[in-house]
Design a protein around this motif. Structure first.
Motif, mmCIF file in Angstrom:
data_model
loop_
_atom_site.group_PDB
_atom_site.id
_atom_site.type_symbol
_atom_site.label_atom_id
_atom_site.label_comp_id
_atom_site.label_asym_id
_atom_site.label_seq_id
_atom_site.Cartn_x
_atom_site.Cartn_y
_atom_site.Cartn_z
ATOM 1 N N LYS A 1 0.836 -1.202 0.000
ATOM 2 C CA LYS A 1 0.000 0.000 0.000
ATOM 3 C C LYS A 1 0.873 1.254 0.000
ATOM 4 O O LYS A 1 0.763 2.112 0.887
ATOM 5 C CB LYS A 1 -0.932 -0.010 1.209
ATOM 6 N N LEU A 2 1.724 1.359 -0.981
ATOM 7 C CA LEU A 2 2.648 2.484 -1.065
ATOM 8 C C LEU A 2 1.923 3.779 -1.425
ATOM 9 O O LEU A 2 0.981 3.786 -2.215
ATOM 10 C CB LEU A 2 3.732 2.202 -2.099
ATOM 11 N N GLN A 3 2.423 4.862 -0.844
ATOM 12 C CA GLN A 3 1.923 6.189 -1.139
ATOM 13 C C GLN A 3 2.978 6.962 -1.926
ATOM 14 O O GLN A 3 4.042 6.440 -2.241
ATOM 15 C CB GLN A 3 1.584 6.915 0.171
ATOM 16 N N LYS A 4 2.703 8.216 -2.213
ATOM 17 C CA LYS A 4 3.666 9.038 -2.926
ATOM 18 C C LYS A 4 4.869 9.332 -2.041
ATOM 19 O O LYS A 4 4.805 9.207 -0.815
ATOM 20 C CB LYS A 4 3.012 10.341 -3.395
ATOM 21 N N ALA A 5 5.966 9.755 -2.660
ATOM 22 C CA ALA A 5 7.241 9.914 -1.962
ATOM 23 C C ALA A 5 7.148 10.849 -0.768
ATOM 24 O O ALA A 5 7.789 10.616 0.267
ATOM 25 C CB ALA A 5 8.303 10.412 -2.934
ATOM 26 N N ASP A 6 6.346 11.922 -0.873
ATOM 27 C CA ASP A 6 6.318 12.887 0.220
ATOM 28 C C ASP A 6 5.606 12.364 1.467
ATOM 29 O O ASP A 6 5.607 13.024 2.508
ATOM 30 C CB ASP A 6 5.712 14.218 -0.229
ATOM 31 N N ALA A 7 5.026 11.178 1.371
ATOM 32 C CA ALA A 7 4.475 10.536 2.565
ATOM 33 C C ALA A 7 5.578 9.965 3.445
ATOM 34 O O ALA A 7 5.358 9.710 4.637
ATOM 35 C CB ALA A 7 3.499 9.428 2.176
ATOM 36 N N TYR A 8 6.749 9.773 2.862
ATOM 37 C CA TYR A 8 7.869 9.163 3.588
ATOM 38 C C TYR A 8 9.080 10.099 3.690
ATOM 39 O O TYR A 8 9.878 9.976 4.618
ATOM 40 C CB TYR A 8 8.313 7.880 2.881
ATOM 41 N N GLN A 9 9.227 11.011 2.727
ATOM 42 C CA GLN A 9 10.386 11.904 2.686
ATOM 43 C C GLN A 9 9.988 13.313 3.109
ATOM 44 O O GLN A 9 8.969 13.832 2.657
ATOM 45 C CB GLN A 9 10.996 11.944 1.283
ATOM 46 N N ARG A 10 10.825 13.919 3.952
ATOM 47 C CA ARG A 10 10.578 15.275 4.423
ATOM 48 C C ARG A 10 11.838 16.110 4.225
ATOM 49 O O ARG A 10 12.935 15.665 4.584
ATOM 50 C CB ARG A 10 10.212 15.259 5.911
ATOM 51 N N ILE A 11 11.695 17.293 3.648
ATOM 52 C CA ILE A 11 12.827 18.202 3.505
ATOM 53 C C ILE A 11 13.037 18.919 4.835
ATOM 54 O O ILE A 11 12.164 19.673 5.293
ATOM 55 C CB ILE A 11 12.599 19.210 2.372
ATOM 56 N N CYS A 12 14.188 18.677 5.456
ATOM 57 C CA CYS A 12 14.481 19.279 6.757
ATOM 58 C C CYS A 12 14.894 20.737 6.623
ATOM 59 O O CYS A 12 14.672 21.542 7.524
ATOM 60 C CB CYS A 12 15.605 18.507 7.452
ATOM 61 N N GLY A 13 15.533 21.060 5.504
ATOM 62 C CA GLY A 13 15.992 22.419 5.272
ATOM 63 C C GLY A 13 16.806 22.489 4.004
ATOM 64 O O GLY A 13 17.237 21.458 3.464
ATOM 65 N N THR A 14 17.008 23.715 3.528
ATOM 66 C CA THR A 14 17.807 23.958 2.321
ATOM 67 C C THR A 14 18.886 24.965 2.663
ATOM 68 O O THR A 14 18.607 26.014 3.253
ATOM 69 C CB THR A 14 16.923 24.498 1.183
ATOM 70 N N THR A 15 20.117 24.656 2.297
ATOM 71 C CA THR A 15 21.234 25.534 2.643
ATOM 72 C C THR A 15 21.280 26.751 1.737
ATOM 73 O O THR A 15 20.860 26.695 0.580
ATOM 74 C CB THR A 15 22.569 24.787 2.552
ATOM 75 N N ASP A 16 21.820 27.835 2.257
ATOM 76 C CA ASP A 16 22.002 29.049 1.473
ATOM 77 C C ASP A 16 23.126 28.832 0.466
ATOM 78 O O ASP A 16 24.111 28.145 0.738
ATOM 79 C CB ASP A 16 22.355 30.207 2.399
ATOM 80 N N ALA A 17 23.000 29.445 -0.705
ATOM 81 C CA ALA A 17 23.989 29.256 -1.775
ATOM 82 C C ALA A 17 25.387 29.680 -1.359
ATOM 83 O O ALA A 17 26.375 29.067 -1.772
ATOM 84 C CB ALA A 17 23.562 30.036 -3.021
ATOM 85 N N GLN A 18 25.494 30.702 -0.522
ATOM 86 C CA GLN A 18 26.815 31.200 -0.169
ATOM 87 C C GLN A 18 27.626 30.208 0.666
ATOM 88 O O GLN A 18 28.849 30.296 0.735
ATOM 89 C CB GLN A 18 26.706 32.532 0.571
ATOM 90 N N LEU A 19 26.974 29.224 1.280
ATOM 91 C CA LEU A 19 27.698 28.219 2.049
ATOM 92 C C LEU A 19 28.421 27.216 1.148
ATOM 93 O O LEU A 19 29.381 26.587 1.571
ATOM 94 C CB LEU A 19 26.746 27.457 2.977
#
Length: 444
Positions: A140-158
């Motif tokens: 009974k698989l769901q779409k990817a976002d049911a299991y994957q969560r974006i914790c954060g996105t780094t700033d480009a300057q890093l």
């Protein structure tokens, strides 16, 4: 008939290429006896699908001890997990990943970096493995976002990248920062290190930053005037980081440690100019294993036991044989599998092979009983740290393999994971293998 088979094969290949997170693959589990040592090896994968294990600096098993996560080309660019008992194979990412795969040890979570459309920004992603494995098993698989969560996105300057490491508190993820950002956080007048050695690597500066996986907050940790290689967290002691000066070979000072707040920066093991230190791995709350290599011949000596094994023609097969590293990595001084105490700063040699390259990629059990290492022949050796007895667990894993065995203990200290080309017809493609600590040793 032939055309139908071809169509069927094409449909299977297409399905695999487009497989979603949670897709299951048939078990490939085989138990194979090492004909030299007699050790029973459990091959959890046994087909040429481009498998490779997580690096020894990071956990291999999920927190419940049932699944091993690894890299594979079964689905290009995605990670897989295999159940050690059943051999069930499950895809555990969708949308790709980069760098190191991080398995939480307090929860059934997987963390990793993922590239974005902006080459200088990366996401840190969390996967709920418990929910994924349950839904995959039930069909009974769901779409990817049911299991994957974006914790954060780094700033480009890093300019974030490199090896990511999950802290023991499972609140923070550490990662490398680029030269421009790192330079801003160096004390005025700091001498920037140039490239070191024949591979023209090691030039700085680099730094380490951390991202809170709950809130997405980013903090700078430390900057150094050299190139940072492996970053790992002490999984038994929150807020403690071990990292290396990466040159592709011998470093002026390979191993370093620092606290998460940027304090306490120091060499982990202050090495001599003649020592070739490499492949450090945190193995317990207070200890780090590392190799002090004895893989190079002593200039002008005859009949030395430390004469290096010859290279095989495969790039990186037996490194350090090229000129330009100086008089380092010989057995003119003590070498072997070294274990450094983070608190007392004392170092002890647990063992060394009597000849050949010596121990190379190393690890140890968290209870302090065992140490393990491989050598240039791709043999794997187990050491009793109390008695200093050493035995060969397995051999014959082919020097032509795409990579090295990289032995790594499970947290109970009863089993060791390696990667092996033993079953590969092309002598390069590797599989995921579990090697047991002998029962007689476990009863000691």
């Amino acid at each position: 008939m032939i055309s139908k088979l071809l169509i069927c094969a094409a449909l299977i290949a297409s399905s695999a290429a487009q497989a979603q997170i949670g897709t299951r693959f048939p078990s490939e589990r085989k138990v194979v006896k090492d004909l030299v040592t007699g050790t029973m090896l459990t091959f959890l994968t046994s087909t040429p699908k481009g498998d490779s294990k997580i690096y020894p600096t990071h956990p291999q098993w999920t927190s419940d001890g049932k699944w091993l996560v690894f890299r594979s080309n079964r689905v290009k660019g995605e990670a897989m997990a295999v159940n050690e008992a059943t051999g069930d194979l499950v895809q555990v990412t969708e949308g790709g990943y980069m760098g190191m795969l991080n398995l939480a040890q307090k929860s059934m979570k997987l963390y990793f970096m993922r590239a974005t459309g902006d080459s200088k920004r990366v996401q840190i992603v969390e996967v709920d493995l418990a929910r994924l494995f349950a839904d995959s098993a039930s069909g009974k698989l769901q779409k990817a976002d049911a299991y994957q969560r974006i914790c954060g996105t780094t700033d480009a300057q890093l300019e974030a990248g490199g090896d990511m490491a999950l802290d023991a508190d499972e609140e923070w993820a550490y990662f490398r920062t680029g030269p421009a950002w790192s330079a801003q956080h160096l004390p005025a007048g700091t001498k920037i290190e140039p490239a070191f050695g024949p591979r023209k690597m090691g030039a700085g500066p680099n730094g380490i930053a951390r991202l809170n996986v709950r809130t997405g907050e980013v903090k700078h940790v430390v900057s150094v005037p050299f190139q940072i290689g492996h970053i790992q967290a002490n999984l038994y002691n929150p807020g403690e980081i071990v990292f290396c000066w990466e040159t592709g070979g011998k470093s002026p000072q390979r191993t370093w440690t620092v606290k998460a707040d940027g304090t306490g920066l120091r060499p982990l093991y202050p090495e001599a100019s003649y020592e070739w230190v490499t492949h450090e791995a945190v193995i317990s709350k207070d200890e780090v294993a590392m190799a002090i290599m004895g893989h190079r011949p002593i200039p002008g000596a005859q009949g030395t036991s430390g004469v290096a094994a010859p290279a095989t023609g495969v790039y990186g097969a037996n490194p350090g044989q090229d000129d330009g590293w100086g008089a380092t990595g010989t057995r003119e001084k003590p070498t072997g599998l070294a274990i450094v105490n983070l608190r007392t700063r004392e170092m002890a040699i647990a063992g060394q092979t009597p000849s050949g390259s010596g121990l190379w990629h190393v690890h140890g059990s968290s209870d302090g009983k065992w140490a393990v290492g491989d050598d240039f022949s791709r043999s794997v050796y187990l050491i009793d740290r109390k008695t200093r007895e050493m035995i060969m667990l397995t051999t014959g894993h082919k020097t032509t393999a795409a990579d090295h065995p990289h032995p790594t203990f499970n947290k109970e200290g009863t089993r060791i994971q390696i990667q092996s080309a033993m079953l590969s017809d092309d002598n390069r493609s590797m599989n995921i293998v579990v090697v047991p600590v002998p029962e007689a040793w476990l009863k000691r």
